[in-house]
Design a protein around this motif. Structure first.
Motif, mmCIF file in Angstrom:
data_model
loop_
_atom_site.group_PDB
_atom_site.id
_atom_site.type_symbol
_atom_site.label_atom_id
_atom_site.label_comp_id
_atom_site.label_asym_id
_atom_site.label_seq_id
_atom_site.Cartn_x
_atom_site.Cartn_y
_atom_site.Cartn_z
ATOM 1 N N ASN A 154 11.816 28.534 -5.349
ATOM 2 C CA ASN A 154 10.568 28.153 -4.673
ATOM 3 C C ASN A 154 10.795 26.998 -3.708
ATOM 4 N N ALA A 155 11.576 26.011 -4.134
ATOM 5 C CA ALA A 155 11.847 24.860 -3.276
ATOM 6 C C ALA A 155 12.704 25.252 -2.084
ATOM 7 N N THR A 156 13.668 26.137 -2.300
ATOM 8 C CA THR A 156 14.546 26.582 -1.217
ATOM 9 C C THR A 156 13.755 27.285 -0.129
ATOM 10 N N VAL A 157 12.895 28.185 -0.528
ATOM 11 C CA VAL A 157 12.104 28.939 0.444
ATOM 12 C C VAL A 157 11.065 28.047 1.105
ATOM 13 N N ALA A 158 10.497 27.103 0.357
ATOM 14 C CA ALA A 158 9.530 26.177 0.943
ATOM 15 C C ALA A 158 10.155 25.375 2.074
ATOM 16 N N ALA A 159 11.411 24.975 1.914
ATOM 17 C CA ALA A 159 12.100 24.239 2.975
ATOM 18 C C ALA A 159 12.260 25.107 4.213
ATOM 19 N N GLU A 160 12.593 26.370 4.011
ATOM 20 C CA GLU A 160 12.745 27.288 5.145
ATOM 21 C C GLU A 160 11.415 27.474 5.871
ATOM 22 N N VAL A 161 10.369 27.722 5.109
ATOM 23 C CA VAL A 161 9.056 27.994 5.703
ATOM 24 C C VAL A 161 8.534 26.774 6.459
ATOM 25 N N SER A 162 8.874 25.592 5.985
ATOM 26 C CA SER A 162 8.395 24.372 6.635
ATOM 27 C C SER A 162 9.274 23.938 7.801
ATOM 28 N N ALA A 165 15.645 14.382 -16.438
ATOM 29 C CA ALA A 165 16.017 15.735 -16.009
ATOM 30 C C ALA A 165 17.166 16.315 -16.809
ATOM 31 N N LYS A 166 17.807 15.508 -17.627
ATOM 32 C CA LYS A 166 18.889 15.997 -18.494
ATOM 33 C C LYS A 166 20.008 16.668 -17.688
ATOM 34 N N ASN A 167 20.339 16.059 -16.555
ATOM 35 C CA ASN A 167 21.412 16.552 -15.676
ATOM 36 C C ASN A 167 21.091 17.889 -15.012
ATOM 37 N N GLY A 168 19.817 18.232 -14.964
ATOM 38 C CA GLY A 168 19.400 19.461 -14.287
ATOM 39 C C GLY A 168 18.942 19.194 -12.866
ATOM 40 N N ILE A 169 18.201 20.135 -12.309
ATOM 41 C CA ILE A 169 17.688 19.973 -10.951
ATOM 42 C C ILE A 169 16.451 19.083 -10.967
ATOM 43 N N ALA A 170 16.215 18.397 -9.866
ATOM 44 C CA ALA A 170 15.053 17.509 -9.778
ATOM 45 C C ALA A 170 13.748 18.281 -9.714
ATOM 46 N N GLN A 171 13.780 19.462 -9.107
ATOM 47 C CA GLN A 171 12.546 20.209 -8.855
ATOM 48 C C GLN A 171 11.866 20.658 -10.141
ATOM 49 N N ALA A 231 17.708 15.579 -4.855
ATOM 50 C CA ALA A 231 16.353 16.130 -4.874
ATOM 51 C C ALA A 231 16.088 17.248 -3.870
ATOM 52 N N GLY A 232 17.030 17.565 -2.984
ATOM 53 C CA GLY A 232 16.772 18.605 -1.990
ATOM 54 C C GLY A 232 15.803 18.114 -0.929
ATOM 55 N N GLU A 233 14.998 19.025 -0.413
ATOM 56 C CA GLU A 233 14.026 18.652 0.612
ATOM 57 C C GLU A 233 12.943 17.774 -0.015
ATOM 58 N N LEU A 234 12.886 16.510 0.393
ATOM 59 C CA LEU A 234 11.929 15.598 -0.219
ATOM 60 C C LEU A 234 10.495 15.922 0.186
ATOM 61 N N SER A 266 14.077 9.181 -3.091
ATOM 62 C CA SER A 266 15.154 9.605 -3.978
ATOM 63 C C SER A 266 16.467 9.013 -3.486
ATOM 64 N N ASN A 267 17.399 8.841 -4.399
ATOM 65 C CA ASN A 267 18.718 8.354 -4.004
ATOM 66 C C ASN A 267 19.766 9.413 -4.296
ATOM 67 N N GLY A 268 20.994 9.128 -3.925
ATOM 68 C CA GLY A 268 22.083 10.069 -4.133
ATOM 69 C C GLY A 268 23.401 9.327 -4.137
#
Length: 327
Positions: free
Chosen positions: A31-39, A81-87, A117-120, A138-140
């Protein structure tokens, strides 16, 4: 390959599951991946998806993490997040974050121990859709320096601001604290193209326009000390307040088996507590600014069809056992 939103979401979900992610994580990431594309942010859409797929496959991202969520106070939500994805952590808390913001006027979401976090703008845009004003940071892993330091001290440390606009697309500002996002340098390197002066230093700390040298070097904060100050502000909120790794302590998001373990911090505000007509007022103000020639971010939307580059398809195809990415 040209895909509609449903097809693109299905492809991203299948790719994540093929790389090892469970169904909930795959759905959240898709969902987050496609949202970034659409935006209109493809650099952090499908072009960024292979980073997640390789992270699942290598163990940098937990494939079955279930975030721990608790509520330290009535208006705060804390997730590990237990080392998972932020989304995923944000998705699980979204409704409660909105409810608390509307009940108390403001609510805070704090998350630690995640992949980047990907696309903030994904986070602030969704909150704007719920009629809330929001700020997300977010940081990285440390990739960014200053001309004085010439050592990596911050992540690209993006920040995003979102606000609802009556009868139109929300206002969404999403930018890095660095002179450019890391993915833009990597994209230029893949095409063998130079980057603008002022974007990066090489590994010796010398200014460079060679994208390949920049990949093994450091990005510069935008605007010198002013950009570095914003990167530090983001760092304090995204890593300090959340309890996540400081950028200089965060493992790579590209190599190794350890999670970056970084943070995401979101402030959600109900503007109608103070200005009941806020969305209409903002719509009117944006029209006035556009009439004066100002570019206002977040005001457009790409067509629903999403076009994937061959290089991106090839990178995704590696995670399908048959190599077939047909949807």
């Amino acid at each position: 390959m040209k895909l509609n939103v449903e097809e693109a979401t299905g492809l991203a979900r299948k790719a994540a599951m093929s790389a090892g992610a469970n169904e909930k994580i795959a759905a959240s990431l898709a969902n987050a991946t496609v949202a970034a594309e659409v935006s209109g942010r493809p650099a952090v859409g499908f072009a960024h998806l292979p980073d997640y797929l390789e992270g699942f496959a290598s163990g940098r991202i937990s494939c079955d993490a279930q975030p721990d969520i608790d509520f330290p106070t009535a208006a705060t939500i804390r997730a590990d997040a237990k080392n998972g994805i932020a989304q995923l952590g944000f998705d699980l808390c979204f409704d409660r974050l909105v409810d608390r913001a509307k009940q108390y006027g403001v609510a805070l979401f704090s998350q630690s121990n995640s992949y980047t976090a990907g696309e903030l703008g994904y986070y602030t845009r969704r909150l704007a859709g719920a009629d809330l004003v929001s700020i997300a940071v977010s940081n990285g892993p440390a990739l960014v320096t200053t001309m004085e330091s010439r050592q990596p001290v911050f992540g690209t440390n993006p920040f995003s601001f979102g606000a609802p606009v009556a009868n139109g697309f929300p206002l969404v500002i999403d930018q890095a604290s660095s002179a450019t996002a890391f993915v833009n340098v990597r994209d230029a390197a893949s095409r063998g193209e130079p980057i603008p002066d002022g974007w990066a230093l090489d590994r010796q700390g010398i200014a460079t326009t060679n994208a390949q040298d920049a990949l093994t070097g450091m990005l510069l904060a935008f605007g010198g000390a002013r950009g570095a100050n914003i990167a530090l502000l983001v760092e304090v909120l995204a890593a300090g307040v959340t309890g996540a790794n400081w950028s200089i302590d965060a493992p790579s998001f590209e190599q190794g088996e350890a999670s970056p373990g970084v943070g995401l911090f979101v402030v959600a505000i109900d503007p109608k507590v103070f200005a009941p007509d806020f969305p209409a007022r903002l719509a009117s103000q944006i029209d006035r600014l556009i009439a004066k020639g100002l570019y206002v971010p977040g005001r457009g939307r790409k067509a629903d069809d999403i076009v994937l580059k061959l290089s991106v398809l090839d990178a995704i195809r590696r995670y399908f056992p048959s190599g077939d990415v047909a949807v």
